[in-house]
Scaffold this active site. Sequence first.
Site, PDB file in Angstrom:
ATOM      1  N   LYS A 109       0.817  -1.209   0.000  1.00 18.55           N
ATOM      2  CA  LYS A 109       0.000   0.000   0.000  1.00 18.55           C
ATOM      3  C   LYS A 109       0.858   1.271   0.000  1.00 18.55           C
ATOM      4  O   LYS A 109       2.073   1.203   0.085  1.00 18.55           O
ATOM      5  CB  LYS A 109      -0.953  -0.035   1.194  1.00 18.55           C
ATOM      6  CG  LYS A 109      -1.911  -1.228   1.142  1.00 18.55           C
ATOM      7  CD  LYS A 109      -2.696  -1.278  -0.155  1.00 18.55           C
ATOM      8  CE  LYS A 109      -3.785  -2.336  -0.207  1.00 18.55           C
ATOM      9  NZ  LYS A 109      -3.314  -3.715  -0.231  1.00 18.55           N
TER      10      LYS A 109
HETATM   11  C1  LIG Z   1      -9.216  -2.762  -1.977  1.00 17.91           C
HETATM   12  C2  LIG Z   1      -8.655  -3.630  -0.897  1.00 17.91           C
HETATM   13  N1  LIG Z   1      -9.447  -4.037   0.107  1.00 17.91           N
HETATM   14  C3  LIG Z   1      -8.986  -4.798   1.099  1.00 17.91           C
HETATM   15  C4  LIG Z   1      -7.684  -5.210   1.143  1.00 17.91           C
HETATM   16  C5  LIG Z   1      -7.261  -6.084   2.264  1.00 17.91           C
HETATM   17  O1  LIG Z   1      -6.243  -5.479   3.004  1.00 17.91           O
HETATM   18  P1  LIG Z   1      -5.191  -6.391   3.815  1.00 17.91           P
HETATM   19  O2  LIG Z   1      -4.324  -7.061   2.811  1.00 17.91           O
HETATM   20  O3  LIG Z   1      -4.457  -5.367   4.646  1.00 17.91           O
HETATM   21  O4  LIG Z   1      -5.966  -7.331   4.634  1.00 17.91           O
HETATM   22  C6  LIG Z   1      -6.809  -4.811   0.114  1.00 17.91           C
HETATM   23  C7  LIG Z   1      -5.382  -5.164   0.041  1.00 17.91           C
HETATM   24  O5  LIG Z   1      -4.760  -6.056   0.346  1.00 17.91           O
HETATM   25  C8  LIG Z   1      -7.311  -4.015  -0.937  1.00 17.91           C
HETATM   26  O6  LIG Z   1      -6.521  -3.643  -1.946  1.00 17.91           O
END
Ligand SMILES: Cc1ncc(COP(=O)(O)O)c(C=O)c1O
Length: 397
Positions: free
Chosen positions: A195
């Site tokens: 991110k």
């Molecule tokens: C749009 C979106 N939603 C949710 C997530 C979930 O986040 P995490 O990987 O931190 O659980 C991500 C990325 O991984 C994402 O790009």
Amino acid sequence: MSGAPVRRTPLPGVLEPAGRTIGAEERAAVLRVLDSAVLCSTFGGEARALEAEMEALYGRTAVACSSGTAALHLAVAAVRFEPGDEVITTPISDFGTVAPILAQNGVPVFADVDPVTGNLDPVAVEAAITPRTRAIIAVHLFGAPADVVALRAIADRHGVVLIEDCAQAWLGTTAEGELLGTFGDISCFSLQQYKHITAGDGGLAITADPLLASQMRLFMDKGWDRSGGRVHLMLGLNYRMTELVAAVARAQLGKVADVVKRRRESAEQLIAALGGGPAGEGLTGVVLPGLAGHAFWLFPLIVAGDNRLWAEGLTAEGVPASGGYLERPLYANPVFRGEPVYGTSRYPLDREYPVGLCPNAERLIGQTLVVLPWNEAYTKTDVDDIARAIRKVHADG
Ligand SMILES: Cc1ncc(COP(=O)(O)O)c(C=O)c1O
């Protein structure tokens, strides 16, 4: 492909120091926590300080947790819908957008997306509303603003909750400059490695509603309010962010505005170099992203040819690219295609998710969408190289 590759040295990426903003501040943060010997946020001050700093940035109460998926789970759990209720969302996102719906025994309903941005089409969302709809989860795909004004109006019209998934859209705005994350009843952010800013993993959920905030805080910590003994007021899990993660996240949060600014500047340079934007026509058959409000997590292109061939061509030119972003829409994954969800049961799923459900999403993934990794460390030369590679692949047809 003709001739030598445009780019011979790798572009900076998110799995190396050159492509991340991790430096002295994060190092000091980690040591501060280690030296304190308090690594659990129940007993330390870092996670609570991160929440306060997030609140200062977004003007909403923040709850820190262990991932973006966890943040979305807090959000969905706080809605407190009945098992079997429906949540409308997009077929183009990380699985973390839908897993929490299933985990709360909700039924994901996929609405189709805009054929260029890949963001939820408000008309399709409204058409998908039924008496069982309880929430809409809108993703700001690649950092481009979803039409949150229209989605907010739909949510209000039908009395359902709007959740913004801002995992890819740190400090993105609407075209009018209003912060994404301030339209939803709850908005969720991720600090995962890829991110804009990262603590490895981590998440934040924000809301202006004190009741939703308290529900999310309880769900994050086993339903335990910690003020009155070992009483568990509701079902909850352990989604606590650790102090080490929170301390790094605080340092990263201090850098996010600059990260987004630099990504926008280099994206603007690429758009100009490709003759796009207000001044130019751009490359025939290629649609470039609009700059307005975009946080440029990735840089998407819409192409006329085969997106997989485009991605292969760009990668061969030294500019890594992905055709389609996903291999398949979320609803084409086995869990939606007949595999059991719990035990041997498909519950809560009560329907098929056939091919053709969301044609625009299927066309983007299968044919027209190409995404380039984007990075705040890109120099003018890097962006020139990317532009030359795109022109070359375009010319090679
Ligand atoms: C749009 C979106 N939603 C949710 C997530 C979930 O986040 P995490 O990987 O931190 O659980 C991500 C990325 O991984 C994402 O790009």
